[in-house]
Write a protein that holds these residues in place. Structure first.
Motif, short mmCIF file in Angstrom:
data_model
loop_
_atom_site.label_atom_id
_atom_site.label_comp_id
_atom_site.label_asym_id
_atom_site.label_seq_id
_atom_site.Cartn_x
_atom_site.Cartn_y
_atom_site.Cartn_z
N TRP A 1 1.83 -7.22 8.07
CA TRP A 1 2.23 -5.94 7.51
C TRP A 1 3.49 -5.43 8.21
CZ3 TRP A 1 0.19 -4.01 3.17
CH2 TRP A 1 -1.05 -4.52 2.75
N SER A 2 4.35 -4.81 7.43
CA SER A 2 5.58 -4.24 7.98
C SER A 2 5.94 -2.99 7.20
CB SER A 2 6.73 -5.25 7.91
OG SER A 2 7.02 -5.59 6.56
N GLY A 3 6.87 -2.26 7.75
CA GLY A 3 7.30 -1.03 7.09
C GLY A 3 7.40 0.12 8.07
N PRO A 4 7.43 1.33 7.58
CA PRO A 4 7.31 1.70 6.17
C PRO A 4 8.57 1.35 5.37
CG PRO A 4 7.77 3.65 7.47
CD PRO A 4 7.59 2.53 8.44
N VAL A 5 8.36 1.07 4.10
CA VAL A 5 9.44 0.70 3.18
C VAL A 5 9.52 1.78 2.11
CG1 VAL A 5 10.25 -1.00 1.52
CG2 VAL A 5 9.09 -1.75 3.61
N GLY A 6 10.74 2.23 1.86
CA GLY A 6 10.93 3.29 0.88
C GLY A 6 11.06 2.74 -0.54
N SER A 7 10.63 3.54 -1.52
CA SER A 7 10.80 3.21 -2.93
C SER A 7 11.14 4.49 -3.67
CB SER A 7 9.52 2.59 -3.51
OG SER A 7 8.54 3.60 -3.74
N GLY A 8 11.22 4.41 -4.98
CA GLY A 8 11.46 5.61 -5.76
C GLY A 8 10.27 6.55 -5.78
N ARG B 1 0.86 -1.18 0.00
CA ARG B 1 0.00 0.00 0.00
C ARG B 1 0.89 1.23 0.00
NH1 ARG B 1 -2.61 -3.65 -0.96
NH2 ARG B 1 -4.53 -4.42 0.00
N TYR B 2 0.63 2.11 -0.96
CA TYR B 2 1.42 3.33 -1.07
C TYR B 2 0.86 4.37 -0.11
CZ TYR B 2 3.45 7.53 -3.18
OH TYR B 2 4.11 8.71 -3.40
N LEU B 3 1.75 5.00 0.66
CA LEU B 3 1.32 5.98 1.66
C LEU B 3 1.46 7.41 1.18
CD1 LEU B 3 3.00 4.35 4.78
CD2 LEU B 3 0.71 3.94 3.87
N GLY B 4 2.49 7.68 0.40
CA GLY B 4 2.73 9.04 -0.05
C GLY B 4 4.21 9.36 -0.05
N ALA B 5 4.52 10.62 -0.31
CA ALA B 5 5.92 11.05 -0.34
C ALA B 5 6.56 10.87 1.03
CB ALA B 5 6.00 12.50 -0.79
N ASP B 6 7.82 10.52 1.01
CA ASP B 6 8.54 10.24 2.26
C ASP B 6 8.69 11.52 3.09
OD1 ASP B 6 10.12 9.25 4.26
OD2 ASP B 6 11.72 8.53 2.96
N ASN B 7 8.32 11.42 4.37
CA ASN B 7 8.56 12.51 5.32
C ASN B 7 8.49 11.92 6.72
OD1 ASN B 7 5.75 13.06 6.62
ND2 ASN B 7 5.34 12.99 4.40
N PRO B 8 9.14 12.55 7.71
CA PRO B 8 9.22 11.99 9.06
C PRO B 8 7.84 11.74 9.70
CG PRO B 8 10.82 13.75 8.80
CD PRO B 8 9.96 13.78 7.57
N GLY C 1 8.11 6.89 -2.84
CA GLY C 1 7.83 7.37 -1.49
C GLY C 1 7.82 6.23 -0.51
N LEU C 2 6.77 6.19 0.35
CA LEU C 2 6.70 5.18 1.40
C LEU C 2 5.57 4.19 1.13
CD1 LEU C 2 7.24 7.32 4.63
CD2 LEU C 2 8.91 5.91 3.39
N HIS C 3 5.78 2.95 1.57
CA HIS C 3 4.81 1.88 1.42
C HIS C 3 4.75 1.08 2.72
CE1 HIS C 3 5.18 2.07 -3.12
NE2 HIS C 3 6.32 2.62 -2.73
N VAL C 4 3.63 0.42 2.95
CA VAL C 4 3.58 -0.68 3.91
C VAL C 4 3.44 -1.95 3.08
CG1 VAL C 4 2.72 0.58 5.91
CG2 VAL C 4 1.09 -0.28 4.20
N VAL C 5 4.04 -3.03 3.57
CA VAL C 5 4.16 -4.25 2.77
C VAL C 5 3.78 -5.46 3.60
CG1 VAL C 5 5.77 -5.71 1.49
CG2 VAL C 5 6.02 -3.23 1.40
#
Length: 278
Positions: free
Chosen positions: A213-220, A146-153, A222-226
């Motif tokens: 479910w685990s994460g968040p995991v970064g991609s090109g 599941r894509y969460l959005g752009a990476d930010n703290p 943004g952030l995802h849960v996997v």
């Protein structure tokens, strides 16, 4: 030059003689012989001309014309003159480039036999049995993301908190944003996953727990849960399927061993003194 052209043409018509002459040139080079720097006579003999012709044919897939052969011979003579003059002036002394090139030639000589050796199936199988994980195909993954959005703290913190609070069977409730990538992948190779989501995303799957479910995991993106649903270990590879890889590895190890043994034998003739700076 006419005499040389006639002889070169005759050599081209005699494959066996051509082969033997070329072999003689190679032997002279590999045996480490070099001309006397004080010798003022340069002899361009049949073996030398044959070597020039042979190299030309290898490069251009045809014999040289008379004019081209003349040019090859002139260049050969030019090279001999410069080489001998450089030796006479001592330009080869304490030259790191020359030392490195000569070292590489010595290594090539030391490993030549091993390089030409073809391993048996038994040797290749032993190499495969010694380290099967090296040659096994990477596992395949069935997963949901599941894509969460752009990476930010803030988003990272929210995702971690949600995942920590999940009960068995629950899914994270963090907001999901649309992304042009599949939400579920079936039996996908790690390389294919990395192509779609990036290397960091693919690497995280190797440590991700199964079935949760685990994460968040970064991609090109943004952030995802996997959630890794299934991690399929591939069967032990068959020797014939990876024969070339095994041969390459076996030969590399054989060449290194031959080089080490050659160096050990040569070192017996030297008294090595190491004086470290104080």
């Amino acid at each position: 030059m006419i005499a040389w052209r006639t002889r070169a043409a005759a050599l081209l018509r005699e494959p066996l003689l051509h082969f033997l002459a070329a072999g003689a040139v190679i032997f002279i080079v590999l045996s480490g012989q070099q001309p006397d720097a004080g010798e003022r006579r340069i002899v361009v003999n049949e073996a030398a001309v044959s070597g020039l012709v042979n190299r030309y044919i290898q490069a251009f897939r045809r014999p040289p014309t008379d004019e081209e052969l003349d040019g090859l011979i002139r260049d050969y003579v030019r090279g001999e003159v410069y080489y001998r003059e450089a030796l006479r002036l001592g330009l080869d002394q304490d030259d790191e480039v020359v030392k490195k090139r000569l070292r590489n030639k010595m290594l090539a000589i030391a490993g030549a036999e091993a390089e030409a050796t073809r391993p048996s199936d038994a040797q290749l199988q032993a190499l495969l049995d010694q380290n099967p994980a090296r040659y096994a195909e990477p596992p395949r993954y069935t997963l949901e993301q599941r894509y969460l959005g752009a990476d930010n703290p803030a988003l990272r913190a929210a995702a971690r908190a949600q995942i920590a609070a999940l009960k068995p069977g629950e899914s994270p409730s963090v907001p999901e944003e649309p992304i042009p990538l599949p939400g579920r992948l079936e039996s996908s190779a790690l390389l294919d996953i990395a192509t779609q989501f990036g290397d960091d995303f693919a690497a995280a799957l190797e440590q991700a727990p199964l079935g949760q479910w685990s994460g968040p995991v970064g991609s090109g993106f943004g952030l995802h849960v996997v959630k890794v649903v299934r991690r399929e270990q591939r069967p032990k590879p068959d020797l014939n399927a990876i024969r070339q890889r095994l041969e390459n590895d076996w030969r590399s190890a054989a060449v290194r061993k031959a080089e080490d043994e050659n160096l050990a034998a040569l070192l017996k003739g030297y008294d090595v003194v190491i004086e470290r700076p104080r």
